[in-house]
Structure formats: C-alpha cells, structure tokens
Design an enzyme around this catalytic site. Structure first.
Site, PDB file in Angstrom:
ATOM      1  N   ASP A  89       0.829  -1.204   0.000  1.00  0.00           N
ATOM      2  CA  ASP A  89       0.000   0.000   0.000  1.00  0.00           C
ATOM      3  C   ASP A  89       0.866   1.256   0.000  1.00  0.00           C
ATOM      4  O   ASP A  89       2.011   1.252   0.444  1.00  0.00           O
ATOM      5  CB  ASP A  89      -0.951   0.025   1.189  1.00  0.00           C
ATOM      6  CG  ASP A  89      -0.249   0.060   2.536  1.00  0.00           C
ATOM      7  OD1 ASP A  89       0.727  -0.696   2.704  1.00  0.00           O
ATOM      8  OD2 ASP A  89      -0.684   0.835   3.419  1.00  0.00           O
ATOM      9  N   GLU A 185      -0.109  -1.463   5.530  1.00  0.00           N
ATOM     10  CA  GLU A 185       0.909  -1.154   6.543  1.00  0.00           C
ATOM     11  C   GLU A 185       0.822   0.297   6.971  1.00  0.00           C
ATOM     12  O   GLU A 185       1.039   0.628   8.148  1.00  0.00           O
ATOM     13  CB  GLU A 185       2.302  -1.458   5.979  1.00  0.00           C
ATOM     14  CG  GLU A 185       3.441  -1.348   6.997  1.00  0.00           C
ATOM     15  CD  GLU A 185       4.092   0.032   7.079  1.00  0.00           C
ATOM     16  OE1 GLU A 185       4.936   0.234   7.960  1.00  0.00           O
ATOM     17  OE2 GLU A 185       3.731   0.918   6.258  1.00  0.00           O
TER      18      GLU A 185
END
Length: 425
Positions: A89, A185
């Site tokens: 991400d 994350e």
C-alpha cells in the site's frame, strides 16, 4: 532522462511499473482488510510477478496478502528459511493515483520533480543534505502531483529483482526464501493477518524505510489514545455555574499535554504525544492522539499522563466529563530480540559494508511490519530501500540506491546459507 545507451536495470524497470499501479490505503475504512479494493489489483499483479520469476507456492489471499517461496540453493537446503517482506500500500498522506514516474539526471541544486500550477515541486539540499551525494546520478521522482510510492514499492521491486537474480544465477548461495507482500501497513495493519506458521520462516527482514545504510532493529512502541469530553449544555442565557462546554474542556486537555513533547519538537530517541484529529460540538468532543516512545516504562508513563490529566479535569468539572481509552498498535521490536537473533543485526551490517555502504543503526521513529512479526515470534528487523521524502509529493529515490539495495540483499541472503546458519533453528 538516462542516456539511450544506458541499460535500464531490472530493479528500475520493475519499480517504474509497480508505482503506476494505484494501491493507496484508506484510514477511514480500517474495519476491512485491505482497506481499498485497489490493493487487490496490486496483489494480483505481484502474484503474477512472483510466478513469472519462478517462485513456488505463490498465493494471493482474500485480504490481498501475497506469499511465495524460492527453494534453497544447492547445499543450503537444511538452513532455516528466511523471510523478506514489504508492503504494497501507498500512504494516504498525499495523492497516490496516477503516479507518473520519471528519471531526472541530477546536476546539483534543487531537485525538481515537476511543475505544478506554475510552481516547481522541489527538494533543496538544505531540506535533504544527502542530495550532495547524488550529483551526477539518475533519480526517480513523480511529476509533483502525487507521491512516488517508493514507500514501499521500492522494497517490493528490490525483493523481486533479488529473486530474479537468484533464479538466473543458481550458483548464488541462499537459504529457502519466503516472500510476503502485505497490505495496509500505512494504516497500522500490515502483517497482522500474515500466517507466519504456514510461511515457515525462522527469521526475516522487512525492506522498507529511507536512506541507504539505515538499519532498524528498534522502533517506537505505539498506541492510539481517544479522549472523549462530555459537556453539559443549557441555554447560554442561563448558563452560569451550570454549563460545561466540551470544546473548552477539550482545549484545556490539549493545553495540559506537555508542549515540548510534540513531534515537531522531538528527535532521535525522544517520544511524543501527537494530536491527530478533533471533532465535536459544545456538547461532545472527541480528541484523537498517537503516543510514541522507545522505552517501555516511558511509554507506560505517557498513558499515565493522559489518565492524570483526565482525573484533574474530572475533579474540576465532574466525574465522567473526560474519559480516555487506548488502542495498542505495536511495540518496540528490540524488546523481543534475544542473543540468538544477533546474527540478524551482524549480517545486515556486514552486507552493507560489503557493497560500500557504511551502516548506521537508527531507532525507527515509526513502526514496521517487522515489529508485529517480531512480537509474534519471527524476529524481523528492517533494511532501508534508499528512498527520501516518504509520504510526500517530493518523494524520490536514486536509481543507484535501488541497485545497491539488491546487491546488499544478495550478500545478505548468502550469509544465511553458510553452514553455521542453522544454529538456533
């Protein structure tokens, strides 16, 4: 742009492709993993990449976790498996859709990513003194309208380039390598749902972070704090000695938090209190904070400070006016490193030096997937990717830094293929 005669390295080619796949996470959708459907697209893309490279047991699950494995080189089959992990991400702190990466040949002065609304989006040597090291080098930037997503697609590209190199050169020694690319994350989930028992690694490294040479086996301990203020509302014309304005009390709470322990006044091993959000009315206000510290006792003391402020205000305005709750996020992974894990630190420092990088032990002023994994029993410090200005439209990464990180990882995995690497397994 690099000269037409210059060959584009494998890691650069991969990085330029990966950053163009939008995979930004969403802190407003944290109840779902992944928090955005677009991370599924990135996960499927990387699953195909791992299969094309030649990895085995490649899987992409319903939460956008990508896992795979590369069997050990000849003679290293009995060595414990090593995990390499990165997150898919991109940060929600800046626009991340439609990333248009390009390579700038840097000749000194401000590094200009692009021109937006007639103004240069640039990084000056005063802002990033390391720029002086990159004069004459090629640097990858966005066009200035989005972040670059080097955090952490640089780590993803470096891991994939390493795997491709090991497959193409079977004489290079390495243990079985387990790969994990994880979602979300940036909003605190990361490796949370990774099945480490099924993965089967003894230890590992995340490949994340910034300047080359930085190595992290310590990180903040972290929690979110929610402060709820409940006021007493009456008509303001008859409010004397009756009204308790929640906005006023919330303001008092913030004023009682030590001003010199905010992020903008701290560095190194200093912890902080950071207000992140406020919403409400004169009747009810909610304040959101993040609390950070390296030392376990100091971290607990920060929570006690919040409880003490709440008790003081409740004594003034009435019990129940202020309530405080905490949600643990991660702990300092150094708390779980034992003597048998020292090789993780030693090998990483040696590998840096072998490729000409002088390593620096840096306590990470943030969290990594490795913090979660370490506390779940898989020791996992962090290796830098070479990027700068993460979470910003000024984010950049030198091409040579991408390439050196792959070289570093090659040296690193070789050390775990040595005969004595099975000790402590």
């Amino acid at each position: 742009m690099p000269s037409k005669e210059a060959a584009v390295s494998d890691v650069l080619e991969r990085f330029m492709r990966y950053v163009q796949v939008d995979s930004q996470s969403d802190p407003d959708n944290m109840d779902v993993t992944p928090s955005t459907p677009r991370q599924h697209e990135m996960a499927r893309y990387l699953g195909d990449e791992l299969r094309e490279i030649g990895c085995v047991d490649v899987a992409v699950d319903e939460h956008a976790y990508v896992t795979g494995a590369l069997p050990a080189s000849a003679g290293a089959e009995k060595c414990p498996a090593l995990l390499l992990c990165a997150h898919i991400d991109s940060s929600p702190d800046a626009p991340a859709a439609g990333v248009r990466p390009h390579v700038v040949h840097y000749e000194g002065g401000p590094l200009v990513a692009g021109i937006v609304d007639g103004e240069p989006v640039q990084t000056t040597p005063d802002q990033v003194p390391d720029l002086a090291q990159f004069v004459g080098q090629d640097i990858v930037c966005s066009d200035g309208t989005t972040l670059l997503s080097a955090d952490d697609k640089a780590g993803v590209a470096e891991i994939c380039a390493l795997l491709a190199r090991l497959v193409a050169n079977p004489e290079l020694p390495h243990p079985a390598i387990k790969v994990a690319f994880v979602p979300d994350e940036e909003i605190g989930h990361g490796a949370e749902l990774l099945d480490i028992e099924a993965l089967g690694a003894r230890w590992g490294y995340t490949v994340d972070g910034e300047a080359l040479g930085e190595f992290n086996y310590e990180c903040f301990s972290a929690c979110e704090a929610t402060v709820v203020v409940r006021g007493v509302m009456v008509h303001p014309g008859s409010a004397k000695d009756v009204m308790v304005n929640a906005i006023t009390v919330a303001s008092e709470f913030q004023q009682l938090v030590p001003a010199f322990e905010r992020p903008e006044h701290t560095e190194g091993r200093e912890g902080f209190y950071h207000p992140t959000d406020i919403e409400g009315t004169a009747s009810d206000v909610t304040l959101s904070y993040i609390l950070r510290d390296f030392d376990a006792a100091d971290f607990d003391a920060r929570k006690e400070t919040f409880r003490a402020i709440a008790a003081f205000l409740n004594d003034r305005y009435g019990e129940g006016t202020v309530t405080v709750s905490f949600r643990e996020q991660y702990r300092n992974m150094a708390e779980k490193f034992g003597p048998e894990d020292q090789r993780l630190i030693d090998y990483a420092l040696e590998a840096n030096r072998e490729v000409g990088i002088e390593p620096v032990l840096v306590p990470a002023r943030g969290g990594t997937d490795g913090a979660q994994l370490t506390f779940r029993g898989l020791p996992c410090p962090n290796i830098a990717t070479g990027g700068y200005n993460a979470h910003s439209v000024r984010e950049f990464v030198p091409v040579r830094s991408l390439e050196l990180t792959v070289d570093l990882l090659e040296r690193l995995v070789a050390k775990f293929a040595a005969d004595d690497a099975g000790m402590g397994a």
